[in-house]
Design a protein around this motif. Structure first.
Motif, PDB file in Angstrom:
ATOM      1  N   GLY A 122      27.407  48.133  54.275  1.00 42.34           N
ATOM      2  CA  GLY A 122      28.537  48.611  53.562  1.00 42.34           C
ATOM      3  C   GLY A 122      29.201  48.244  53.036  1.00 42.34           C
ATOM      4  O   GLY A 122      30.051  48.997  52.147  1.00 42.34           O
ATOM      5  N   ASP A 123      29.168  47.197  52.018  1.00 41.98           N
ATOM      6  CA  ASP A 123      30.366  45.636  51.175  1.00 41.98           C
ATOM      7  C   ASP A 123      30.106  45.594  50.057  1.00 41.98           C
ATOM      8  O   ASP A 123      30.589  44.963  49.681  1.00 41.98           O
ATOM      9  N   THR A 124      29.187  46.253  50.093  1.00 44.90           N
ATOM     10  CA  THR A 124      28.250  45.420  48.404  1.00 44.90           C
ATOM     11  C   THR A 124      28.983  46.192  47.068  1.00 44.90           C
ATOM     12  O   THR A 124      30.093  47.593  47.455  1.00 44.90           O
ATOM     13  N   MET A 125      28.921  46.013  45.883  1.00 44.15           N
ATOM     14  CA  MET A 125      29.574  46.435  45.170  1.00 44.15           C
ATOM     15  C   MET A 125      28.773  48.442  44.823  1.00 44.15           C
ATOM     16  O   MET A 125      29.447  48.026  43.857  1.00 44.15           O
ATOM     17  N   PHE A 126      27.928  48.269  45.178  1.00 43.20           N
ATOM     18  CA  PHE A 126      27.516  49.492  45.152  1.00 43.20           C
ATOM     19  C   PHE A 126      27.389  50.811  46.376  1.00 43.20           C
ATOM     20  O   PHE A 126      26.465  51.387  45.916  1.00 43.20           O
ATOM     21  N   THR A 127      27.443  49.978  47.773  1.00 43.58           N
ATOM     22  CA  THR A 127      28.021  51.167  48.627  1.00 43.58           C
ATOM     23  C   THR A 127      29.316  51.117  49.480  1.00 43.58           C
ATOM     24  O   THR A 127      29.288  51.448  50.599  1.00 43.58           O
ATOM     25  N   GLN A 128      30.266  50.878  48.607  1.00 42.58           N
ATOM     26  CA  GLN A 128      31.611  49.953  49.358  1.00 42.58           C
ATOM     27  C   GLN A 128      32.105  51.517  49.474  1.00 42.58           C
ATOM     28  O   GLN A 128      32.944  51.917  50.626  1.00 42.58           O
ATOM     29  N   SER A 129      31.590  52.526  49.282  1.00 37.48           N
ATOM     30  CA  SER A 129      32.094  54.329  49.669  1.00 37.48           C
ATOM     31  C   SER A 129      31.388  54.902  50.281  1.00 37.48           C
ATOM     32  O   SER A 129      31.723  56.120  50.777  1.00 37.48           O
ATOM     33  N   TYR A 130      30.302  54.026  50.991  1.00 33.94           N
ATOM     34  CA  TYR A 130      29.270  54.744  51.783  1.00 33.94           C
ATOM     35  C   TYR A 130      30.234  54.129  53.623  1.00 33.94           C
ATOM     36  O   TYR A 130      30.333  53.157  53.485  1.00 33.94           O
ATOM     37  N   GLU A 131      29.632  53.940  54.615  1.00 32.02           N
ATOM     38  CA  GLU A 131      29.689  53.429  55.415  1.00 32.02           C
ATOM     39  C   GLU A 131      28.718  52.638  56.144  1.00 32.02           C
ATOM     40  O   GLU A 131      27.546  53.270  56.188  1.00 32.02           O
ATOM     41  N   GLU A 132      28.336  51.528  56.397  1.00 31.37           N
ATOM     42  CA  GLU A 132      27.262  50.959  56.907  1.00 31.37           C
ATOM     43  C   GLU A 132      27.142  51.855  57.645  1.00 31.37           C
ATOM     44  O   GLU A 132      27.661  51.860  58.791  1.00 31.37           O
ATOM     45  N   GLY A 133      25.804  52.008  57.784  1.00 33.98           N
ATOM     46  CA  GLY A 133      24.597  52.487  59.609  1.00 33.98           C
ATOM     47  C   GLY A 133      24.595  54.223  58.462  1.00 33.98           C
ATOM     48  O   GLY A 133      24.161  55.035  59.378  1.00 33.98           O
ATOM     49  N   GLU A 134      25.013  54.673  57.782  1.00 31.14           N
ATOM     50  CA  GLU A 134      25.524  56.004  57.363  1.00 31.14           C
ATOM     51  C   GLU A 134      23.958  56.448  56.982  1.00 31.14           C
ATOM     52  O   GLU A 134      23.746  55.950  56.166  1.00 31.14           O
ATOM     53  N   SER A 135      23.845  57.802  57.375  1.00 26.22           N
ATOM     54  CA  SER A 135      22.382  58.407  56.495  1.00 26.22           C
ATOM     55  C   SER A 135      22.915  59.458  55.511  1.00 26.22           C
ATOM     56  O   SER A 135      23.425  59.743  55.741  1.00 26.22           O
TER      57      SER A 135
END
Length: 227
Positions: A122-135
């Motif tokens: 969840g901490d990449t430039m492509f995923t920071q708007s998601y929660e890690e582990g989010e479905s």
């Protein structure tokens, strides 16, 4: 922020990608034909899905030699966000910008359906708007989406946190259920599911929009720091 959508002969998701950026994200976007040689002035590069060059030889094997790919490689080296979706992912693999290879789906059938993914990083430039582990729900549409790499490469992907998305069920035989990976630097993402087809609830899901919002958020943060 200005996005480039690379168009190869046989691309068929370029319009979807353009729509996602222009109409849903509200950012500047232009098509770039495969025989161009420069990506100057663009902040992010998008390689859409489709059947570049008819998928002759292997999916993406001919497109990786298109003139524009040298500019894509230069943009990747400069740290710009590069996103390859479906056939775009295959092109990035063939170009050596990402490790591994694509094989035919394990059941040798074309798969087209909504798919549940897990956000592994969840901490990449492509995923920071998601929660890690989010479905999240993102559709797939591919016949050659069975991601493969050798054991050493898989260990490196895991150790370097390069596995960004995984399928919650085995849909195509991909090793470790991998649906999307980045390079070590973290600025090149390849994924088989189509986030550009999940940017509005009318499409069945808006979960893909967060990916594009993440790119813009990261770019604005970096731009603010360097300006």
């Amino acid at each position: 922020m200005k996005f480039a959508v690379i168009v190869f002969p046989g691309s068929n998701c370029d319009i979807d990608m353009f729509h996602a950026i222009k109409d849903e994200l509200g950012e500047d976007v232009s098509y770039v034909w495969h025989d161009e040689t420069s990506l100057e002035g663009f902040d992010a590069i998008l390689l859409p899905g489709g059947f570049s060059y008819g998928d002759y030889l292997r999916s993406g094997a001919i497109a990786r030699f298109s003139p524009i790919m040298k500019a894509v490689e230069e943009a990747a080296a400069a740290g710009k966000p590069i996103l390859g979706v479906c056939n775009g992912f295959q092109v990035l693999l063939e170009a050596g910008l990402l490790p591994g290879a694509m094989r035919r789906n394990s059941k040798l059938t074309f798969i087209c359906k909504q798919t549940e993914l897990e956000v592994k990083q969840g901490d990449t430039m492509f995923t920071q708007s998601y929660e890690e582990g989010e479905s999240i729900t993102i559709p797939v549409a591919h016949g050659d989406g069975n991601y493969y790499c050798d054991e050493e490469t898989l260990k490196n992907l895991q150790a370097n946190n390069q596995i960004v998305f995984t399928y919650k069920e085995d849909i195509n035989g991909s090793i470790a259920n991998i649906a999307g990976i980045t390079n070590k630097k973290g600025n090149v993402l390849g994924m088989m599911p189509h986030p550009e087809r999940a940017v509005d609830e009318l499409l069945g899901s808006a979960d893909g929009l967060k990916l594009f919002q993440s790119i813009v958020k990261h770019w604005r943060e970096q731009h603010a720091i360097t300006s």
